[in-house]
Design an enzyme around this catalytic site. Structure first.
Site, PDB file in Angstrom:
ATOM      1  N   HIS A 160      86.414  39.176  35.475  1.00 18.70           N
ATOM      2  CA  HIS A 160      86.917  40.444  36.008  1.00 18.70           C
ATOM      3  C   HIS A 160      86.475  41.601  35.108  1.00 18.70           C
ATOM      4  O   HIS A 160      86.742  41.601  33.903  1.00 18.70           O
ATOM      5  CB  HIS A 160      88.450  40.390  36.092  1.00 18.70           C
ATOM      6  CG  HIS A 160      89.046  41.386  36.999  1.00 18.70           C
ATOM      7  ND1 HIS A 160      90.373  41.773  36.912  1.00 18.70           N
ATOM      8  CD2 HIS A 160      88.533  42.091  38.049  1.00 18.70           C
ATOM      9  CE1 HIS A 160      90.646  42.661  37.840  1.00 18.70           C
ATOM     10  NE2 HIS A 160      89.530  42.855  38.564  1.00 18.70           N
ATOM     11  N   ASP A 164      93.533  44.961  37.819  1.00 16.71           N
ATOM     12  CA  ASP A 164      94.094  45.287  39.123  1.00 16.71           C
ATOM     13  C   ASP A 164      95.540  45.749  38.958  1.00 16.71           C
ATOM     14  O   ASP A 164      96.339  45.099  38.269  1.00 16.71           O
ATOM     15  CB  ASP A 164      94.066  44.060  40.038  1.00 16.71           C
ATOM     16  CG  ASP A 164      92.654  43.650  40.422  1.00 16.71           C
ATOM     17  OD1 ASP A 164      91.743  44.511  40.304  1.00 16.71           O
ATOM     18  OD2 ASP A 164      92.456  42.483  40.810  1.00 16.71           O
ATOM     19  N   HIS A 239      95.525  46.526  46.647  1.00 15.31           N
ATOM     20  CA  HIS A 239      95.727  46.775  45.216  1.00 15.31           C
ATOM     21  C   HIS A 239      94.731  47.852  44.786  1.00 15.31           C
ATOM     22  O   HIS A 239      93.906  48.296  45.576  1.00 15.31           O
ATOM     23  CB  HIS A 239      95.499  45.483  44.394  1.00 15.31           C
ATOM     24  CG  HIS A 239      94.101  45.020  44.360  1.00 15.31           C
ATOM     25  ND1 HIS A 239      93.485  44.350  45.415  1.00 15.31           N
ATOM     26  CD2 HIS A 239      93.143  45.121  43.392  1.00 15.31           C
ATOM     27  CE1 HIS A 239      92.249  44.067  45.106  1.00 15.31           C
ATOM     28  NE2 HIS A 239      92.012  44.535  43.862  1.00 15.31           N
ATOM     29  N   HIS A 241      91.692  48.418  42.021  1.00 15.93           N
ATOM     30  CA  HIS A 241      90.841  47.923  40.940  1.00 15.93           C
ATOM     31  C   HIS A 241      90.456  49.126  40.073  1.00 15.93           C
ATOM     32  O   HIS A 241      89.876  50.099  40.562  1.00 15.93           O
ATOM     33  CB  HIS A 241      89.573  47.254  41.504  1.00 15.93           C
ATOM     34  CG  HIS A 241      88.633  46.815  40.436  1.00 15.93           C
ATOM     35  ND1 HIS A 241      88.768  45.601  39.781  1.00 15.93           N
ATOM     36  CD2 HIS A 241      87.513  47.408  39.909  1.00 15.93           C
ATOM     37  CE1 HIS A 241      87.801  45.485  38.905  1.00 15.93           C
ATOM     38  NE2 HIS A 241      87.019  46.567  38.965  1.00 15.93           N
TER      39      HIS A 241
END
Length: 267
Positions: A160, A164, A239, A241
């Protein structure tokens, strides 16, 4: 032997003639205001005419009293005029002093008001400067659902590249600090995204939004709404990011949590 009376220019005036001349002289002195004391000796030289018989001494005394009364009245009038002039001068001086005191008071009040206004303006500018240099969370009151560099097959890099934040679809997304929008639109896997070049030279990215509220080239400030959260692009659900980068290109990412905390944001 008979004597003859002397005649001609050496003849002595008669007593009656001398008396008449003295009376005329005294009368002239009275008319011209000469003091009464001069008349008495003139009359005393002749035994036949005295002040008691003519009344001239009394007339001269009355003339002196009248003159003294006139002088006293003139002096009183002059004193009254002097007193009035002095009172007027004192009144004008007091008025001038009051006007000067009023002018100074007004000037002092203006200076005080100006000083207070300038102090308020400086405080406002300082507050605005601090606000513009401050940082906030991209989602108010949210927490992180997926951390930085979390591994998984979802990400092309194998981990990642951001974090998030929990956010229901349509939640307001904010610029974390002051900067200029350099990208606003579709970002492939990031869906609808915004990239901001921050004033400190770093970059922040906001992905998967449902709608955008800024355009390229627009200046933004801390907390300004730049769009609404969503689930566009490579997303498993609503959500936000969020990424922090040292450059504009993919792969220059840094830990966004450390980045925000270094700017005073509690995440």
């Amino acid at each position: 032997m008979a004597f003859t009376r002397a005649t001609g220019k050496h003849r002595r005036p008669s007593r009656l003639t001398r008396t008449t001349a003295n009376v005329a002289g005294v009368a002239a002195l009275t008319t011209t205001g000469v003091i009464g004391g001069l008349a008495a000796p003139a009359l005393a030289a002749d035994d036949a005419v005295t002040p008691q018989h003519t009344g001239l001494t009394q007339a001269i005394s009355v003339g002196d009293s009248l003159a003294q009364s006139v002088d006293a009245q003139a002096a009183a009038q002059q004193q009254a005029a002097d007193d009035a002039a002095a009172a007027k001068k004192a009144e004008e001086a007091a008025k001038k002093k009051a006007e000067e005191a009023k002018r100074k008071a007004e000037a002092a009040a203006k200076a005080k008001a100006k000083k207070e206004r300038e102090a308020k303006e400086r405080a406002a500018r300082e507050a605005e400067r601090k606000r513009l240099n401050s940082y906030v969370s991209p989602i108010t009151g949210s927490t992180i659902s997926t951390g930085y560099q979390t591994g998984g097959a979802m990400w092309s890099s194998g981990s990642h590249t951001g974090v998030d934040f929990h956010a229901a679809s349509g939640t307001s997304v904010h610029a974390v600090g002051s900067g200029t929008v350099v990208e606003a639109g579709w970002g492939g896997a990031y869906g609808n995204n915004v990239v901001i070049k921050m004033n400190d030279g770093t970059y922040t990215q906001y992905g998967h939004m449902s709608s955008l509220g800024v355009t390229v080239g627009q200046a933004v400030t801390p907390g300004q709404q730049i769009g609404l959260s969503g689930s566009t692009g490579n997303s498993s659900g609503p959500h936000l990011h969020f990424e922090a980068r040292t450059g504009a290109d993919y792969g220059t990412d840094i830990d966004p949590v450390s980045y925000l905390r270094s700017h005073g944001v509690n995440v």
